[in-house]
Design a protein around this motif. Structure first.
Motif, PDB file in Angstrom:
ATOM      1  N   LYS A 180       8.870  -1.560  -1.504  1.00 12.90           N
ATOM      2  CA  LYS A 180       8.275  -0.460   0.212  1.00 12.90           C
ATOM      3  C   LYS A 180       7.021  -0.290   0.262  1.00 12.90           C
ATOM      4  O   LYS A 180       6.724  -0.186   1.369  1.00 12.90           O
ATOM      5  CB  LYS A 180       8.921   1.272  -0.275  1.00 12.90           C
ATOM      6  CG  LYS A 180       8.297   2.251   0.044  1.00 12.90           C
ATOM      7  CD  LYS A 180       8.909   3.284  -0.536  1.00 12.90           C
ATOM      8  CE  LYS A 180       8.762   4.217   0.634  1.00 12.90           C
ATOM      9  NZ  LYS A 180       9.156   6.080  -0.047  1.00 12.90           N
ATOM     10  N   SER A 181       6.420  -0.541  -0.610  1.00  7.76           N
ATOM     11  CA  SER A 181       4.446  -0.644  -0.551  1.00  7.76           C
ATOM     12  C   SER A 181       4.404  -1.987   0.491  1.00  7.76           C
ATOM     13  O   SER A 181       2.795  -1.665   1.670  1.00  7.76           O
ATOM     14  CB  SER A 181       3.661  -0.522  -2.391  1.00  7.76           C
ATOM     15  OG  SER A 181       4.001  -1.952  -2.413  1.00  7.76           O
ATOM     16  N   ASP A 182       5.214  -3.523  -0.005  1.00  9.10           N
ATOM     17  CA  ASP A 182       4.325  -4.413   0.673  1.00  9.10           C
ATOM     18  C   ASP A 182       5.393  -3.748   2.462  1.00  9.10           C
ATOM     19  O   ASP A 182       4.366  -4.761   2.900  1.00  9.10           O
ATOM     20  CB  ASP A 182       5.606  -5.735   1.039  1.00  9.10           C
ATOM     21  CG  ASP A 182       4.825  -5.986  -1.118  1.00  9.10           C
ATOM     22  OD1 ASP A 182       4.303  -5.723  -1.202  1.00  9.10           O
ATOM     23  OD2 ASP A 182       5.696  -6.791  -1.548  1.00  9.10           O
ATOM     24  N   PHE A 183       6.371  -3.236   2.315  1.00  7.28           N
ATOM     25  CA  PHE A 183       6.414  -2.820   3.638  1.00  7.28           C
ATOM     26  C   PHE A 183       5.828  -2.010   4.701  1.00  7.28           C
ATOM     27  O   PHE A 183       5.468  -2.156   6.119  1.00  7.28           O
ATOM     28  CB  PHE A 183       7.827  -2.573   3.842  1.00  7.28           C
ATOM     29  CG  PHE A 183       8.565  -2.020   5.299  1.00  7.28           C
ATOM     30  CD1 PHE A 183       9.283  -2.707   5.820  1.00  7.28           C
ATOM     31  CD2 PHE A 183       8.420  -0.437   5.887  1.00  7.28           C
ATOM     32  CE1 PHE A 183       9.445  -2.133   7.048  1.00  7.28           C
ATOM     33  CE2 PHE A 183       9.164   0.049   7.284  1.00  7.28           C
ATOM     34  CZ  PHE A 183       9.830  -1.315   7.200  1.00  7.28           C
ATOM     35  N   VAL A 184       5.047  -0.876   4.080  1.00  4.80           N
ATOM     36  CA  VAL A 184       4.732  -0.443   5.145  1.00  4.80           C
ATOM     37  C   VAL A 184       2.830  -0.958   5.225  1.00  4.80           C
ATOM     38  O   VAL A 184       2.003  -0.523   6.238  1.00  4.80           O
ATOM     39  CB  VAL A 184       4.400   1.066   4.457  1.00  4.80           C
ATOM     40  CG1 VAL A 184       5.011   2.230   3.915  1.00  4.80           C
ATOM     41  CG2 VAL A 184       3.677   1.095   2.114  1.00  4.80           C
ATOM     42  N   GLU A 185       2.834  -1.850   3.877  1.00  6.81           N
ATOM     43  CA  GLU A 185       1.355  -2.131   4.169  1.00  6.81           C
ATOM     44  C   GLU A 185       1.404  -3.565   5.382  1.00  6.81           C
ATOM     45  O   GLU A 185       0.052  -3.640   6.100  1.00  6.81           O
ATOM     46  CB  GLU A 185       0.922  -3.345   2.860  1.00  6.81           C
ATOM     47  CG  GLU A 185       0.582  -2.193   1.632  1.00  6.81           C
ATOM     48  CD  GLU A 185       0.628  -2.991   0.626  1.00  6.81           C
ATOM     49  OE1 GLU A 185      -0.521  -3.991   0.602  1.00  6.81           O
ATOM     50  OE2 GLU A 185       0.307  -2.823  -0.502  1.00  6.81           O
ATOM     51  N   TYR A 186       2.483  -4.150   5.354  1.00 11.73           N
ATOM     52  CA  TYR A 186       2.212  -4.816   6.592  1.00 11.73           C
ATOM     53  C   TYR A 186       3.786  -4.820   6.953  1.00 11.73           C
ATOM     54  O   TYR A 186       4.692  -5.341   6.572  1.00 11.73           O
ATOM     55  CB  TYR A 186       1.931  -6.441   6.444  1.00 11.73           C
ATOM     56  CG  TYR A 186       1.883  -7.262   7.929  1.00 11.73           C
ATOM     57  CD1 TYR A 186       0.535  -6.908   8.415  1.00 11.73           C
ATOM     58  CD2 TYR A 186       2.632  -7.841   8.281  1.00 11.73           C
ATOM     59  CE1 TYR A 186      -0.530  -7.259   9.140  1.00 11.73           C
ATOM     60  CE2 TYR A 186       2.569  -8.557   9.414  1.00 11.73           C
ATOM     61  CZ  TYR A 186       0.760  -8.174   9.808  1.00 11.73           C
ATOM     62  OH  TYR A 186       0.540  -8.955  11.240  1.00 11.73           O
ATOM     63  N   PRO A 187       4.891  -3.799   7.805  1.00 16.74           N
ATOM     64  CA  PRO A 187       6.159  -4.071   8.553  1.00 16.74           C
ATOM     65  C   PRO A 187       6.495  -4.873   9.619  1.00 16.74           C
ATOM     66  O   PRO A 187       5.697  -5.869   9.573  1.00 16.74           O
ATOM     67  CB  PRO A 187       5.214  -2.604   9.481  1.00 16.74           C
ATOM     68  CG  PRO A 187       4.604  -1.639   8.907  1.00 16.74           C
ATOM     69  CD  PRO A 187       3.619  -2.841   8.994  1.00 16.74           C
ATOM     70  N   ASP A 188       7.602  -5.313   8.823  1.00 15.66           N
ATOM     71  CA  ASP A 188       8.355  -6.506   9.575  1.00 15.66           C
ATOM     72  C   ASP A 188       9.160  -5.679  10.501  1.00 15.66           C
ATOM     73  O   ASP A 188       9.829  -4.561   9.745  1.00 15.66           O
ATOM     74  CB  ASP A 188       8.790  -7.551   9.598  1.00 15.66           C
ATOM     75  CG  ASP A 188       9.874  -7.104   7.718  1.00 15.66           C
ATOM     76  OD1 ASP A 188       9.605  -5.791   7.631  1.00 15.66           O
ATOM     77  OD2 ASP A 188       9.337  -7.856   6.664  1.00 15.66           O
ATOM     78  N   GLY A 189      10.067  -6.545  11.200  1.00 13.79           N
ATOM     79  CA  GLY A 189      11.656  -5.908  12.161  1.00 13.79           C
ATOM     80  C   GLY A 189      11.178  -5.494  12.952  1.00 13.79           C
ATOM     81  O   GLY A 189      10.119  -5.115  13.652  1.00 13.79           O
ATOM     82  N   SER A 190      11.861  -4.518  13.488  1.00 13.29           N
ATOM     83  CA  SER A 190      12.040  -2.899  14.927  1.00 13.29           C
ATOM     84  C   SER A 190      10.981  -1.930  13.966  1.00 13.29           C
ATOM     85  O   SER A 190      11.429  -1.024  13.279  1.00 13.29           O
ATOM     86  CB  SER A 190      13.189  -3.539  15.417  1.00 13.29           C
ATOM     87  OG  SER A 190      14.181  -2.746  15.203  1.00 13.29           O
TER      88      SER A 190
END
Length: 224
Positions: A180-190
């Motif tokens: 989850k933290s990786d995602f908000v640190e550098y989001p991917d997807g749409s």
């Protein structure tokens, strides 16, 4: 009874039996039975020595085992205390991390939405994400540091795990928080999937969160 004691008892019994045989032979032939009496006496003494040896060795072994168990109990109690301290810190850190992730996620979602609304036909998703990551890098760093701190706590828990508590939900929570933290640190997807992706991590975290809370409740009897 130890093997050495059985050997001594066996020797004593054998000597006593031999002495007894000589005694009856001497008695039947009406001979003096001084040697046979000595043999029987020696056999009885050896049997007594064997019994005392067995008793002494058993008593010593019990003392050694008792000392070992006491030491093991003390070590496990100390490990349990260390585990509780690390688990409490871990849970507190992840709770703080979740607040930071929610805050950053909301800002990123708004930033991304505004970028789409203001871009016209020239919207560049990669540049938007890069600019957004740069803008909120300080918040992402704070989250990353928290995750590192949680990782350190988890390692302490693993090192001090005596199976008194269930460490599995803590490991599961750490894995999901890391993702989850990786995602908000550098989001991917749409952009459209952004909230759904975060909610997906939240759903997985909720189940482990209740399990962690249950384990923390069990830890209340451990005095720090």
């Amino acid at each position: 009874m130890p093997t050495i004691a059985w050997i001594i008892l066996g020797i004593g019994f054998l000597v006593a039996v031999i002495g007894g045989i000589f005694f009856f032979i001497d008695y039947a032939k009406e001979r003096k039975n001084k040697l046979s009496s000595m043999l029987m006496g020696a056999g009885l003494v050896i049997i007594l020595i064997g019994g005392l040896t067995g008793f002494s060795v058993n008593a010593h072994n019990k003392q050694v085992e008792s000392a070992r168990l006491a030491k093991e109990k003390k070590e496990n109690e100390e490990k349990d205390h260390n585990f509780v301290r690390a688990a409490t810190s871990f849970y507190s850190t992840l709770s703080d991390t979740d607040d930071k992730i929610v805050n950053l996620g909301n800002k990123e979602y708004d930033y991304w939405g505004d970028a789409i609304d203001n871009s016209g036909d020239d919207f560049d998703v990669d540049k938007t994400i890069e600019d957004m990551s740069d803008k909120y890098s300080d918040k992402a760093l704070a989250i990353s540091e928290n995750v590192d701190s949680a990782s350190s706590d988890l390692k302490k828990m693993e090192k001090n795990d005596t199976n008194h508590f269930n460490i599995k939900p803590f490991k599961t929570a750490y894995k999901q928080f890391s993702l989850k933290s990786d995602f908000v640190e550098y989001p991917d997807g749409s952009y459209d999937d952004f909230i759904d992706t975060l909610n997906g991590y939240n759903d997985k975290i909720k189940s482990s969160d209740s399990d962690m809370a249950e384990q923390l409740e069990k830890m209340t009897d451990i005095n720090e």
